[in-house]
Enzyme design. Structure first.
Site, short mmCIF file in Angstrom:
data_model
loop_
_atom_site.label_atom_id
_atom_site.label_comp_id
_atom_site.label_asym_id
_atom_site.label_seq_id
_atom_site.Cartn_x
_atom_site.Cartn_y
_atom_site.Cartn_z
CB CYS A 104 -5.12 6.48 1.60
SG CYS A 104 -4.79 8.24 1.40
CG HIS A 253 -1.71 4.98 1.95
ND1 HIS A 253 -1.63 5.50 0.68
CD2 HIS A 253 -1.84 6.04 2.79
CE1 HIS A 253 -1.72 6.81 0.75
NE2 HIS A 253 -1.84 7.17 2.02
CG ASN A 283 -0.34 10.20 0.41
OD1 ASN A 283 -1.01 9.60 -0.42
ND2 ASN A 283 -0.70 10.30 1.67
#
Lengths: 328, 77
Positions: A104, A253, A283
Site C-alpha cells: 500500500c 491510500h 482496496n
C-alpha cells in the site's frame, strides 16, 4: 521538475459484491470489488493498464527508457516480472526494468524512485506500473480481509518538464516489527508450502484461513496507522515549511471508509479536499492512490497548480508521504 | 475528557450497537453479538479520540468483561 504526465488504470471484469445489508459493508464503504479470473494474473492486469496508457495518450513505446513494476503478486520467484513485461509490452531492450515489492505504500515509493532516476539524468521517461491480485491469497471464508481487497493495476508515465509543477518532497518510514500483522506466512523460501501450511484453521471470530492465505491483524494495523500517518504528514509539512491548510487536496491510500474517515477527522481535513474512491473497487493495494488521483482529476477536484498530498501506508510496515503540484 | 458513563453510552450505541442501558461492569463481551474484530477497531478509535490511547491486539483479546475496558480507561484518566 519531474511530473506525472498521464495515468491509466485497469480493473478486471469480474465483479464481486459485498452485501449492502451487512453493517460491515457500510462501515468499510466497499460495495463492489473487481476480482481477477483464475487464469488472470497481476502481470495481465499490468499489461492492460500499460496498453491503455499507450493507446489513450500520445506516448510511444520507444520513448520509454525505464520500467518500474510494483507488485506483491509476481509471476515467478525469478525472473523479475518487470523483465517479462518489457517483452510483453514490446518496450525497447535498452530500458532498465525492475520490480518493487511493496504494497500500500508502493506508489509513493515508486514516484520517488522515478523522480531520482529522471533528476539524476539516468532516464527521461519512466513507465511506472502497479498491479496486484491479493484475491488469490485470500480465503473465501475470511471476513477480516475478503470484503476489503480488490484486484487492479495502474500505469503512470513520469517525465521531466520545465516550470514549477511536479513532484516535490518525500518522507519515508519503515518498521519491520509489524511484518507479522499483514502477511502471507507460507509460500516463500523460509516457510514453503506444505501440507501443514495448507491446513485451514478457524480464528476466534470464525474466520477461516491457512498459512498460505493472507492474514491481517486489523486492530494492530489500525493502531499503526493512527500513530504513523499523522506523524509522517507532520514530517512532510516540516520539510516543506508549510501548513496542512496550504494543501488543496489529499489522497491517502484507499484502505477503507472507517479508517480514512477516522484519520481525516483526527487530522481535521475538510471532506471536500479528501479523496474517497474505493466503493466500487475496494482496496487495490499499491493501485489505490493512482486510481484515486486519476478519478479526482477527471471529476475536476484536482486542477492545474493544486498542491496535492499523497500518503501510502501498510504492509511491511512501510509508509511514505509526498507533495506535488499538479501540472495540467 | 469523556466520563466513563458517557463512554458506556458510546460503547452501546456505536461499538456493539445494543440498546442503551444493556451493558454493565460485568457484561461478558463475548456474549455481545457485535463484539468482533470491527468492534476492536471501533473501540480503539473511540479510546484514541477521547483518552489518547489504544489497546494492542493482545490487550484486546484479553478483555473479558466491560469492566476490563473501564480499568484501562481509569489508568489514563
Amino acid at each position: 521538475m519531474v511530473t506525472i504526465k498521464s495515468i491509466e488504470y485497469y480493473l478486471p471484469e469480474h465483479v464481486e459484491v459485498n452485501d449492502r445489508n451487512d453493517k460491515l459493508t457500510t462501515k468499510i464503504g466497499i460495495f463492489e470489488k473487481r476480482i481477477a479470473k483464475a487464469d488472470e494474473y497481476a502481470s495481465d492486469l499490468a499489461i492492460a493498464a500499460a496498453n491503455q496508457l499507450f493507446e489513450k495518450n500520445d506516448i510511444k513505446r520507444e520513448d520509454i527508457d525505464f520500467l518500474l513494476y510494483c507488485t506483491q503478486s509476481p509471476d515467478y520467484y525469478l525472473p523479475t516480472t518487470a523483465c517479462v513485461l518489457q517483452n510483453r509490452l514490446s518496450l525497447p531492450t535498452s530500458i532498465g526494468a525492475l520490480d518493487i515489492n511493496l504494497g500500500c505504500s508502493g506508489y509513493v515509493y515508486g514516484l520517488s524512485l522515478a523522480k531520482g532516476l529522471i533528476e539524476s539524468g539516468q532516464a527521461n521517461n519512466v513507465l511506472f506500473i502497479t498491479a496486484d491480485t491479493y484475491s488469490k491469497f485470500i480465503h473465501p471464508k475470511d471476513r477480516s480481509v475478503k470484503p476489503l481487497f480488490g484486484d487492479g493495476a495502474t500505469a503512470t508515465l513520469l517525465t521531466a518538464a520545465p516550470g514549477p509543477f511536479g513532484l516535490k518532497s518525500f518522507v519515508f518510514g519503515t518498521d519491520g516489527s509489524g511484518s507479522n500483522n499483514l502477511i502471507v506466512p507460507a509460500g516463500g523460501l523460509r516457510n514453503p508450502l506444505s501440507e501443514a501450511n495448507l491446513k485451514e484453521e478457524t480464528d476466534a471470530f470464525g474466520n477461516i484461513r491457512s498459512n498460505s492465505n493472507l492474514y491481517m491483524n486489523g486492530p494492530e494495523i489500525f493502531n499503526f496507522t493512527l500513530n504513523e500517518v499523522p506523524a509522517s504528514i507532520n514530517k512532510l509539512l516540516e520539510k516543506e515549511g508549510c501548513n496542512l491548510e496550504d494543501f488543496d487536496f489529499f489522497i491517502f491510500h484507499q484502505a477503507n471508509q472507517y479508517m480514512l474517515e477516522y484519520l481525516r477527522k483526527k487530522l481535521k481535513i475538510d471532506s471536500n479536499k479528501f479523496s474517497i474512491q474505493f466503493g466500487d473497487c475496494g482496496n487495490t493495494v499499491s493501485s489505490t492512490i493512482p486510481i484515486a488521483l486519476k478519478r479526482e482529476l477527471e471529476n475536476g477536484k484536482i486542477k492545474k497548480g493544486d498542491k496535492v498530498m499523497l500518503v501510502g501506508f501498510g504492509v511491511g510496515y512501510s509508509w511514505a508521504a509526498a507533495s506535488l503540484t499538479w501540472n495540467e | 475528557m469523556m466520563t466513563v458513563e458517557k463512554f458506556k453510552e458510546v460503547f452501546e450505541s456505536d461499538i456493539v450497537m445494543i440498546d442503551p442501558g444493556f451493558v454493565d461492569t460485568d457484561t461478558v463481551l463475548q456474549e455481545l453479538s457485535d463484539w468482533d474484530s470491527l468492534a476492536y477497531i471501533s473501540l480503539n478509535a473511540c479510546l484514541d479520540e477521547n483518552y489518547g490511547f489504544t489497546l494492542t491486539a493482545n490487550e484486546l483479546a484479553e478483555l473479558s468483561v466491560f469492566g476490563d475496558i473501564v480499568k484501562h480507561i481509569n489508568k489514563h484518566l
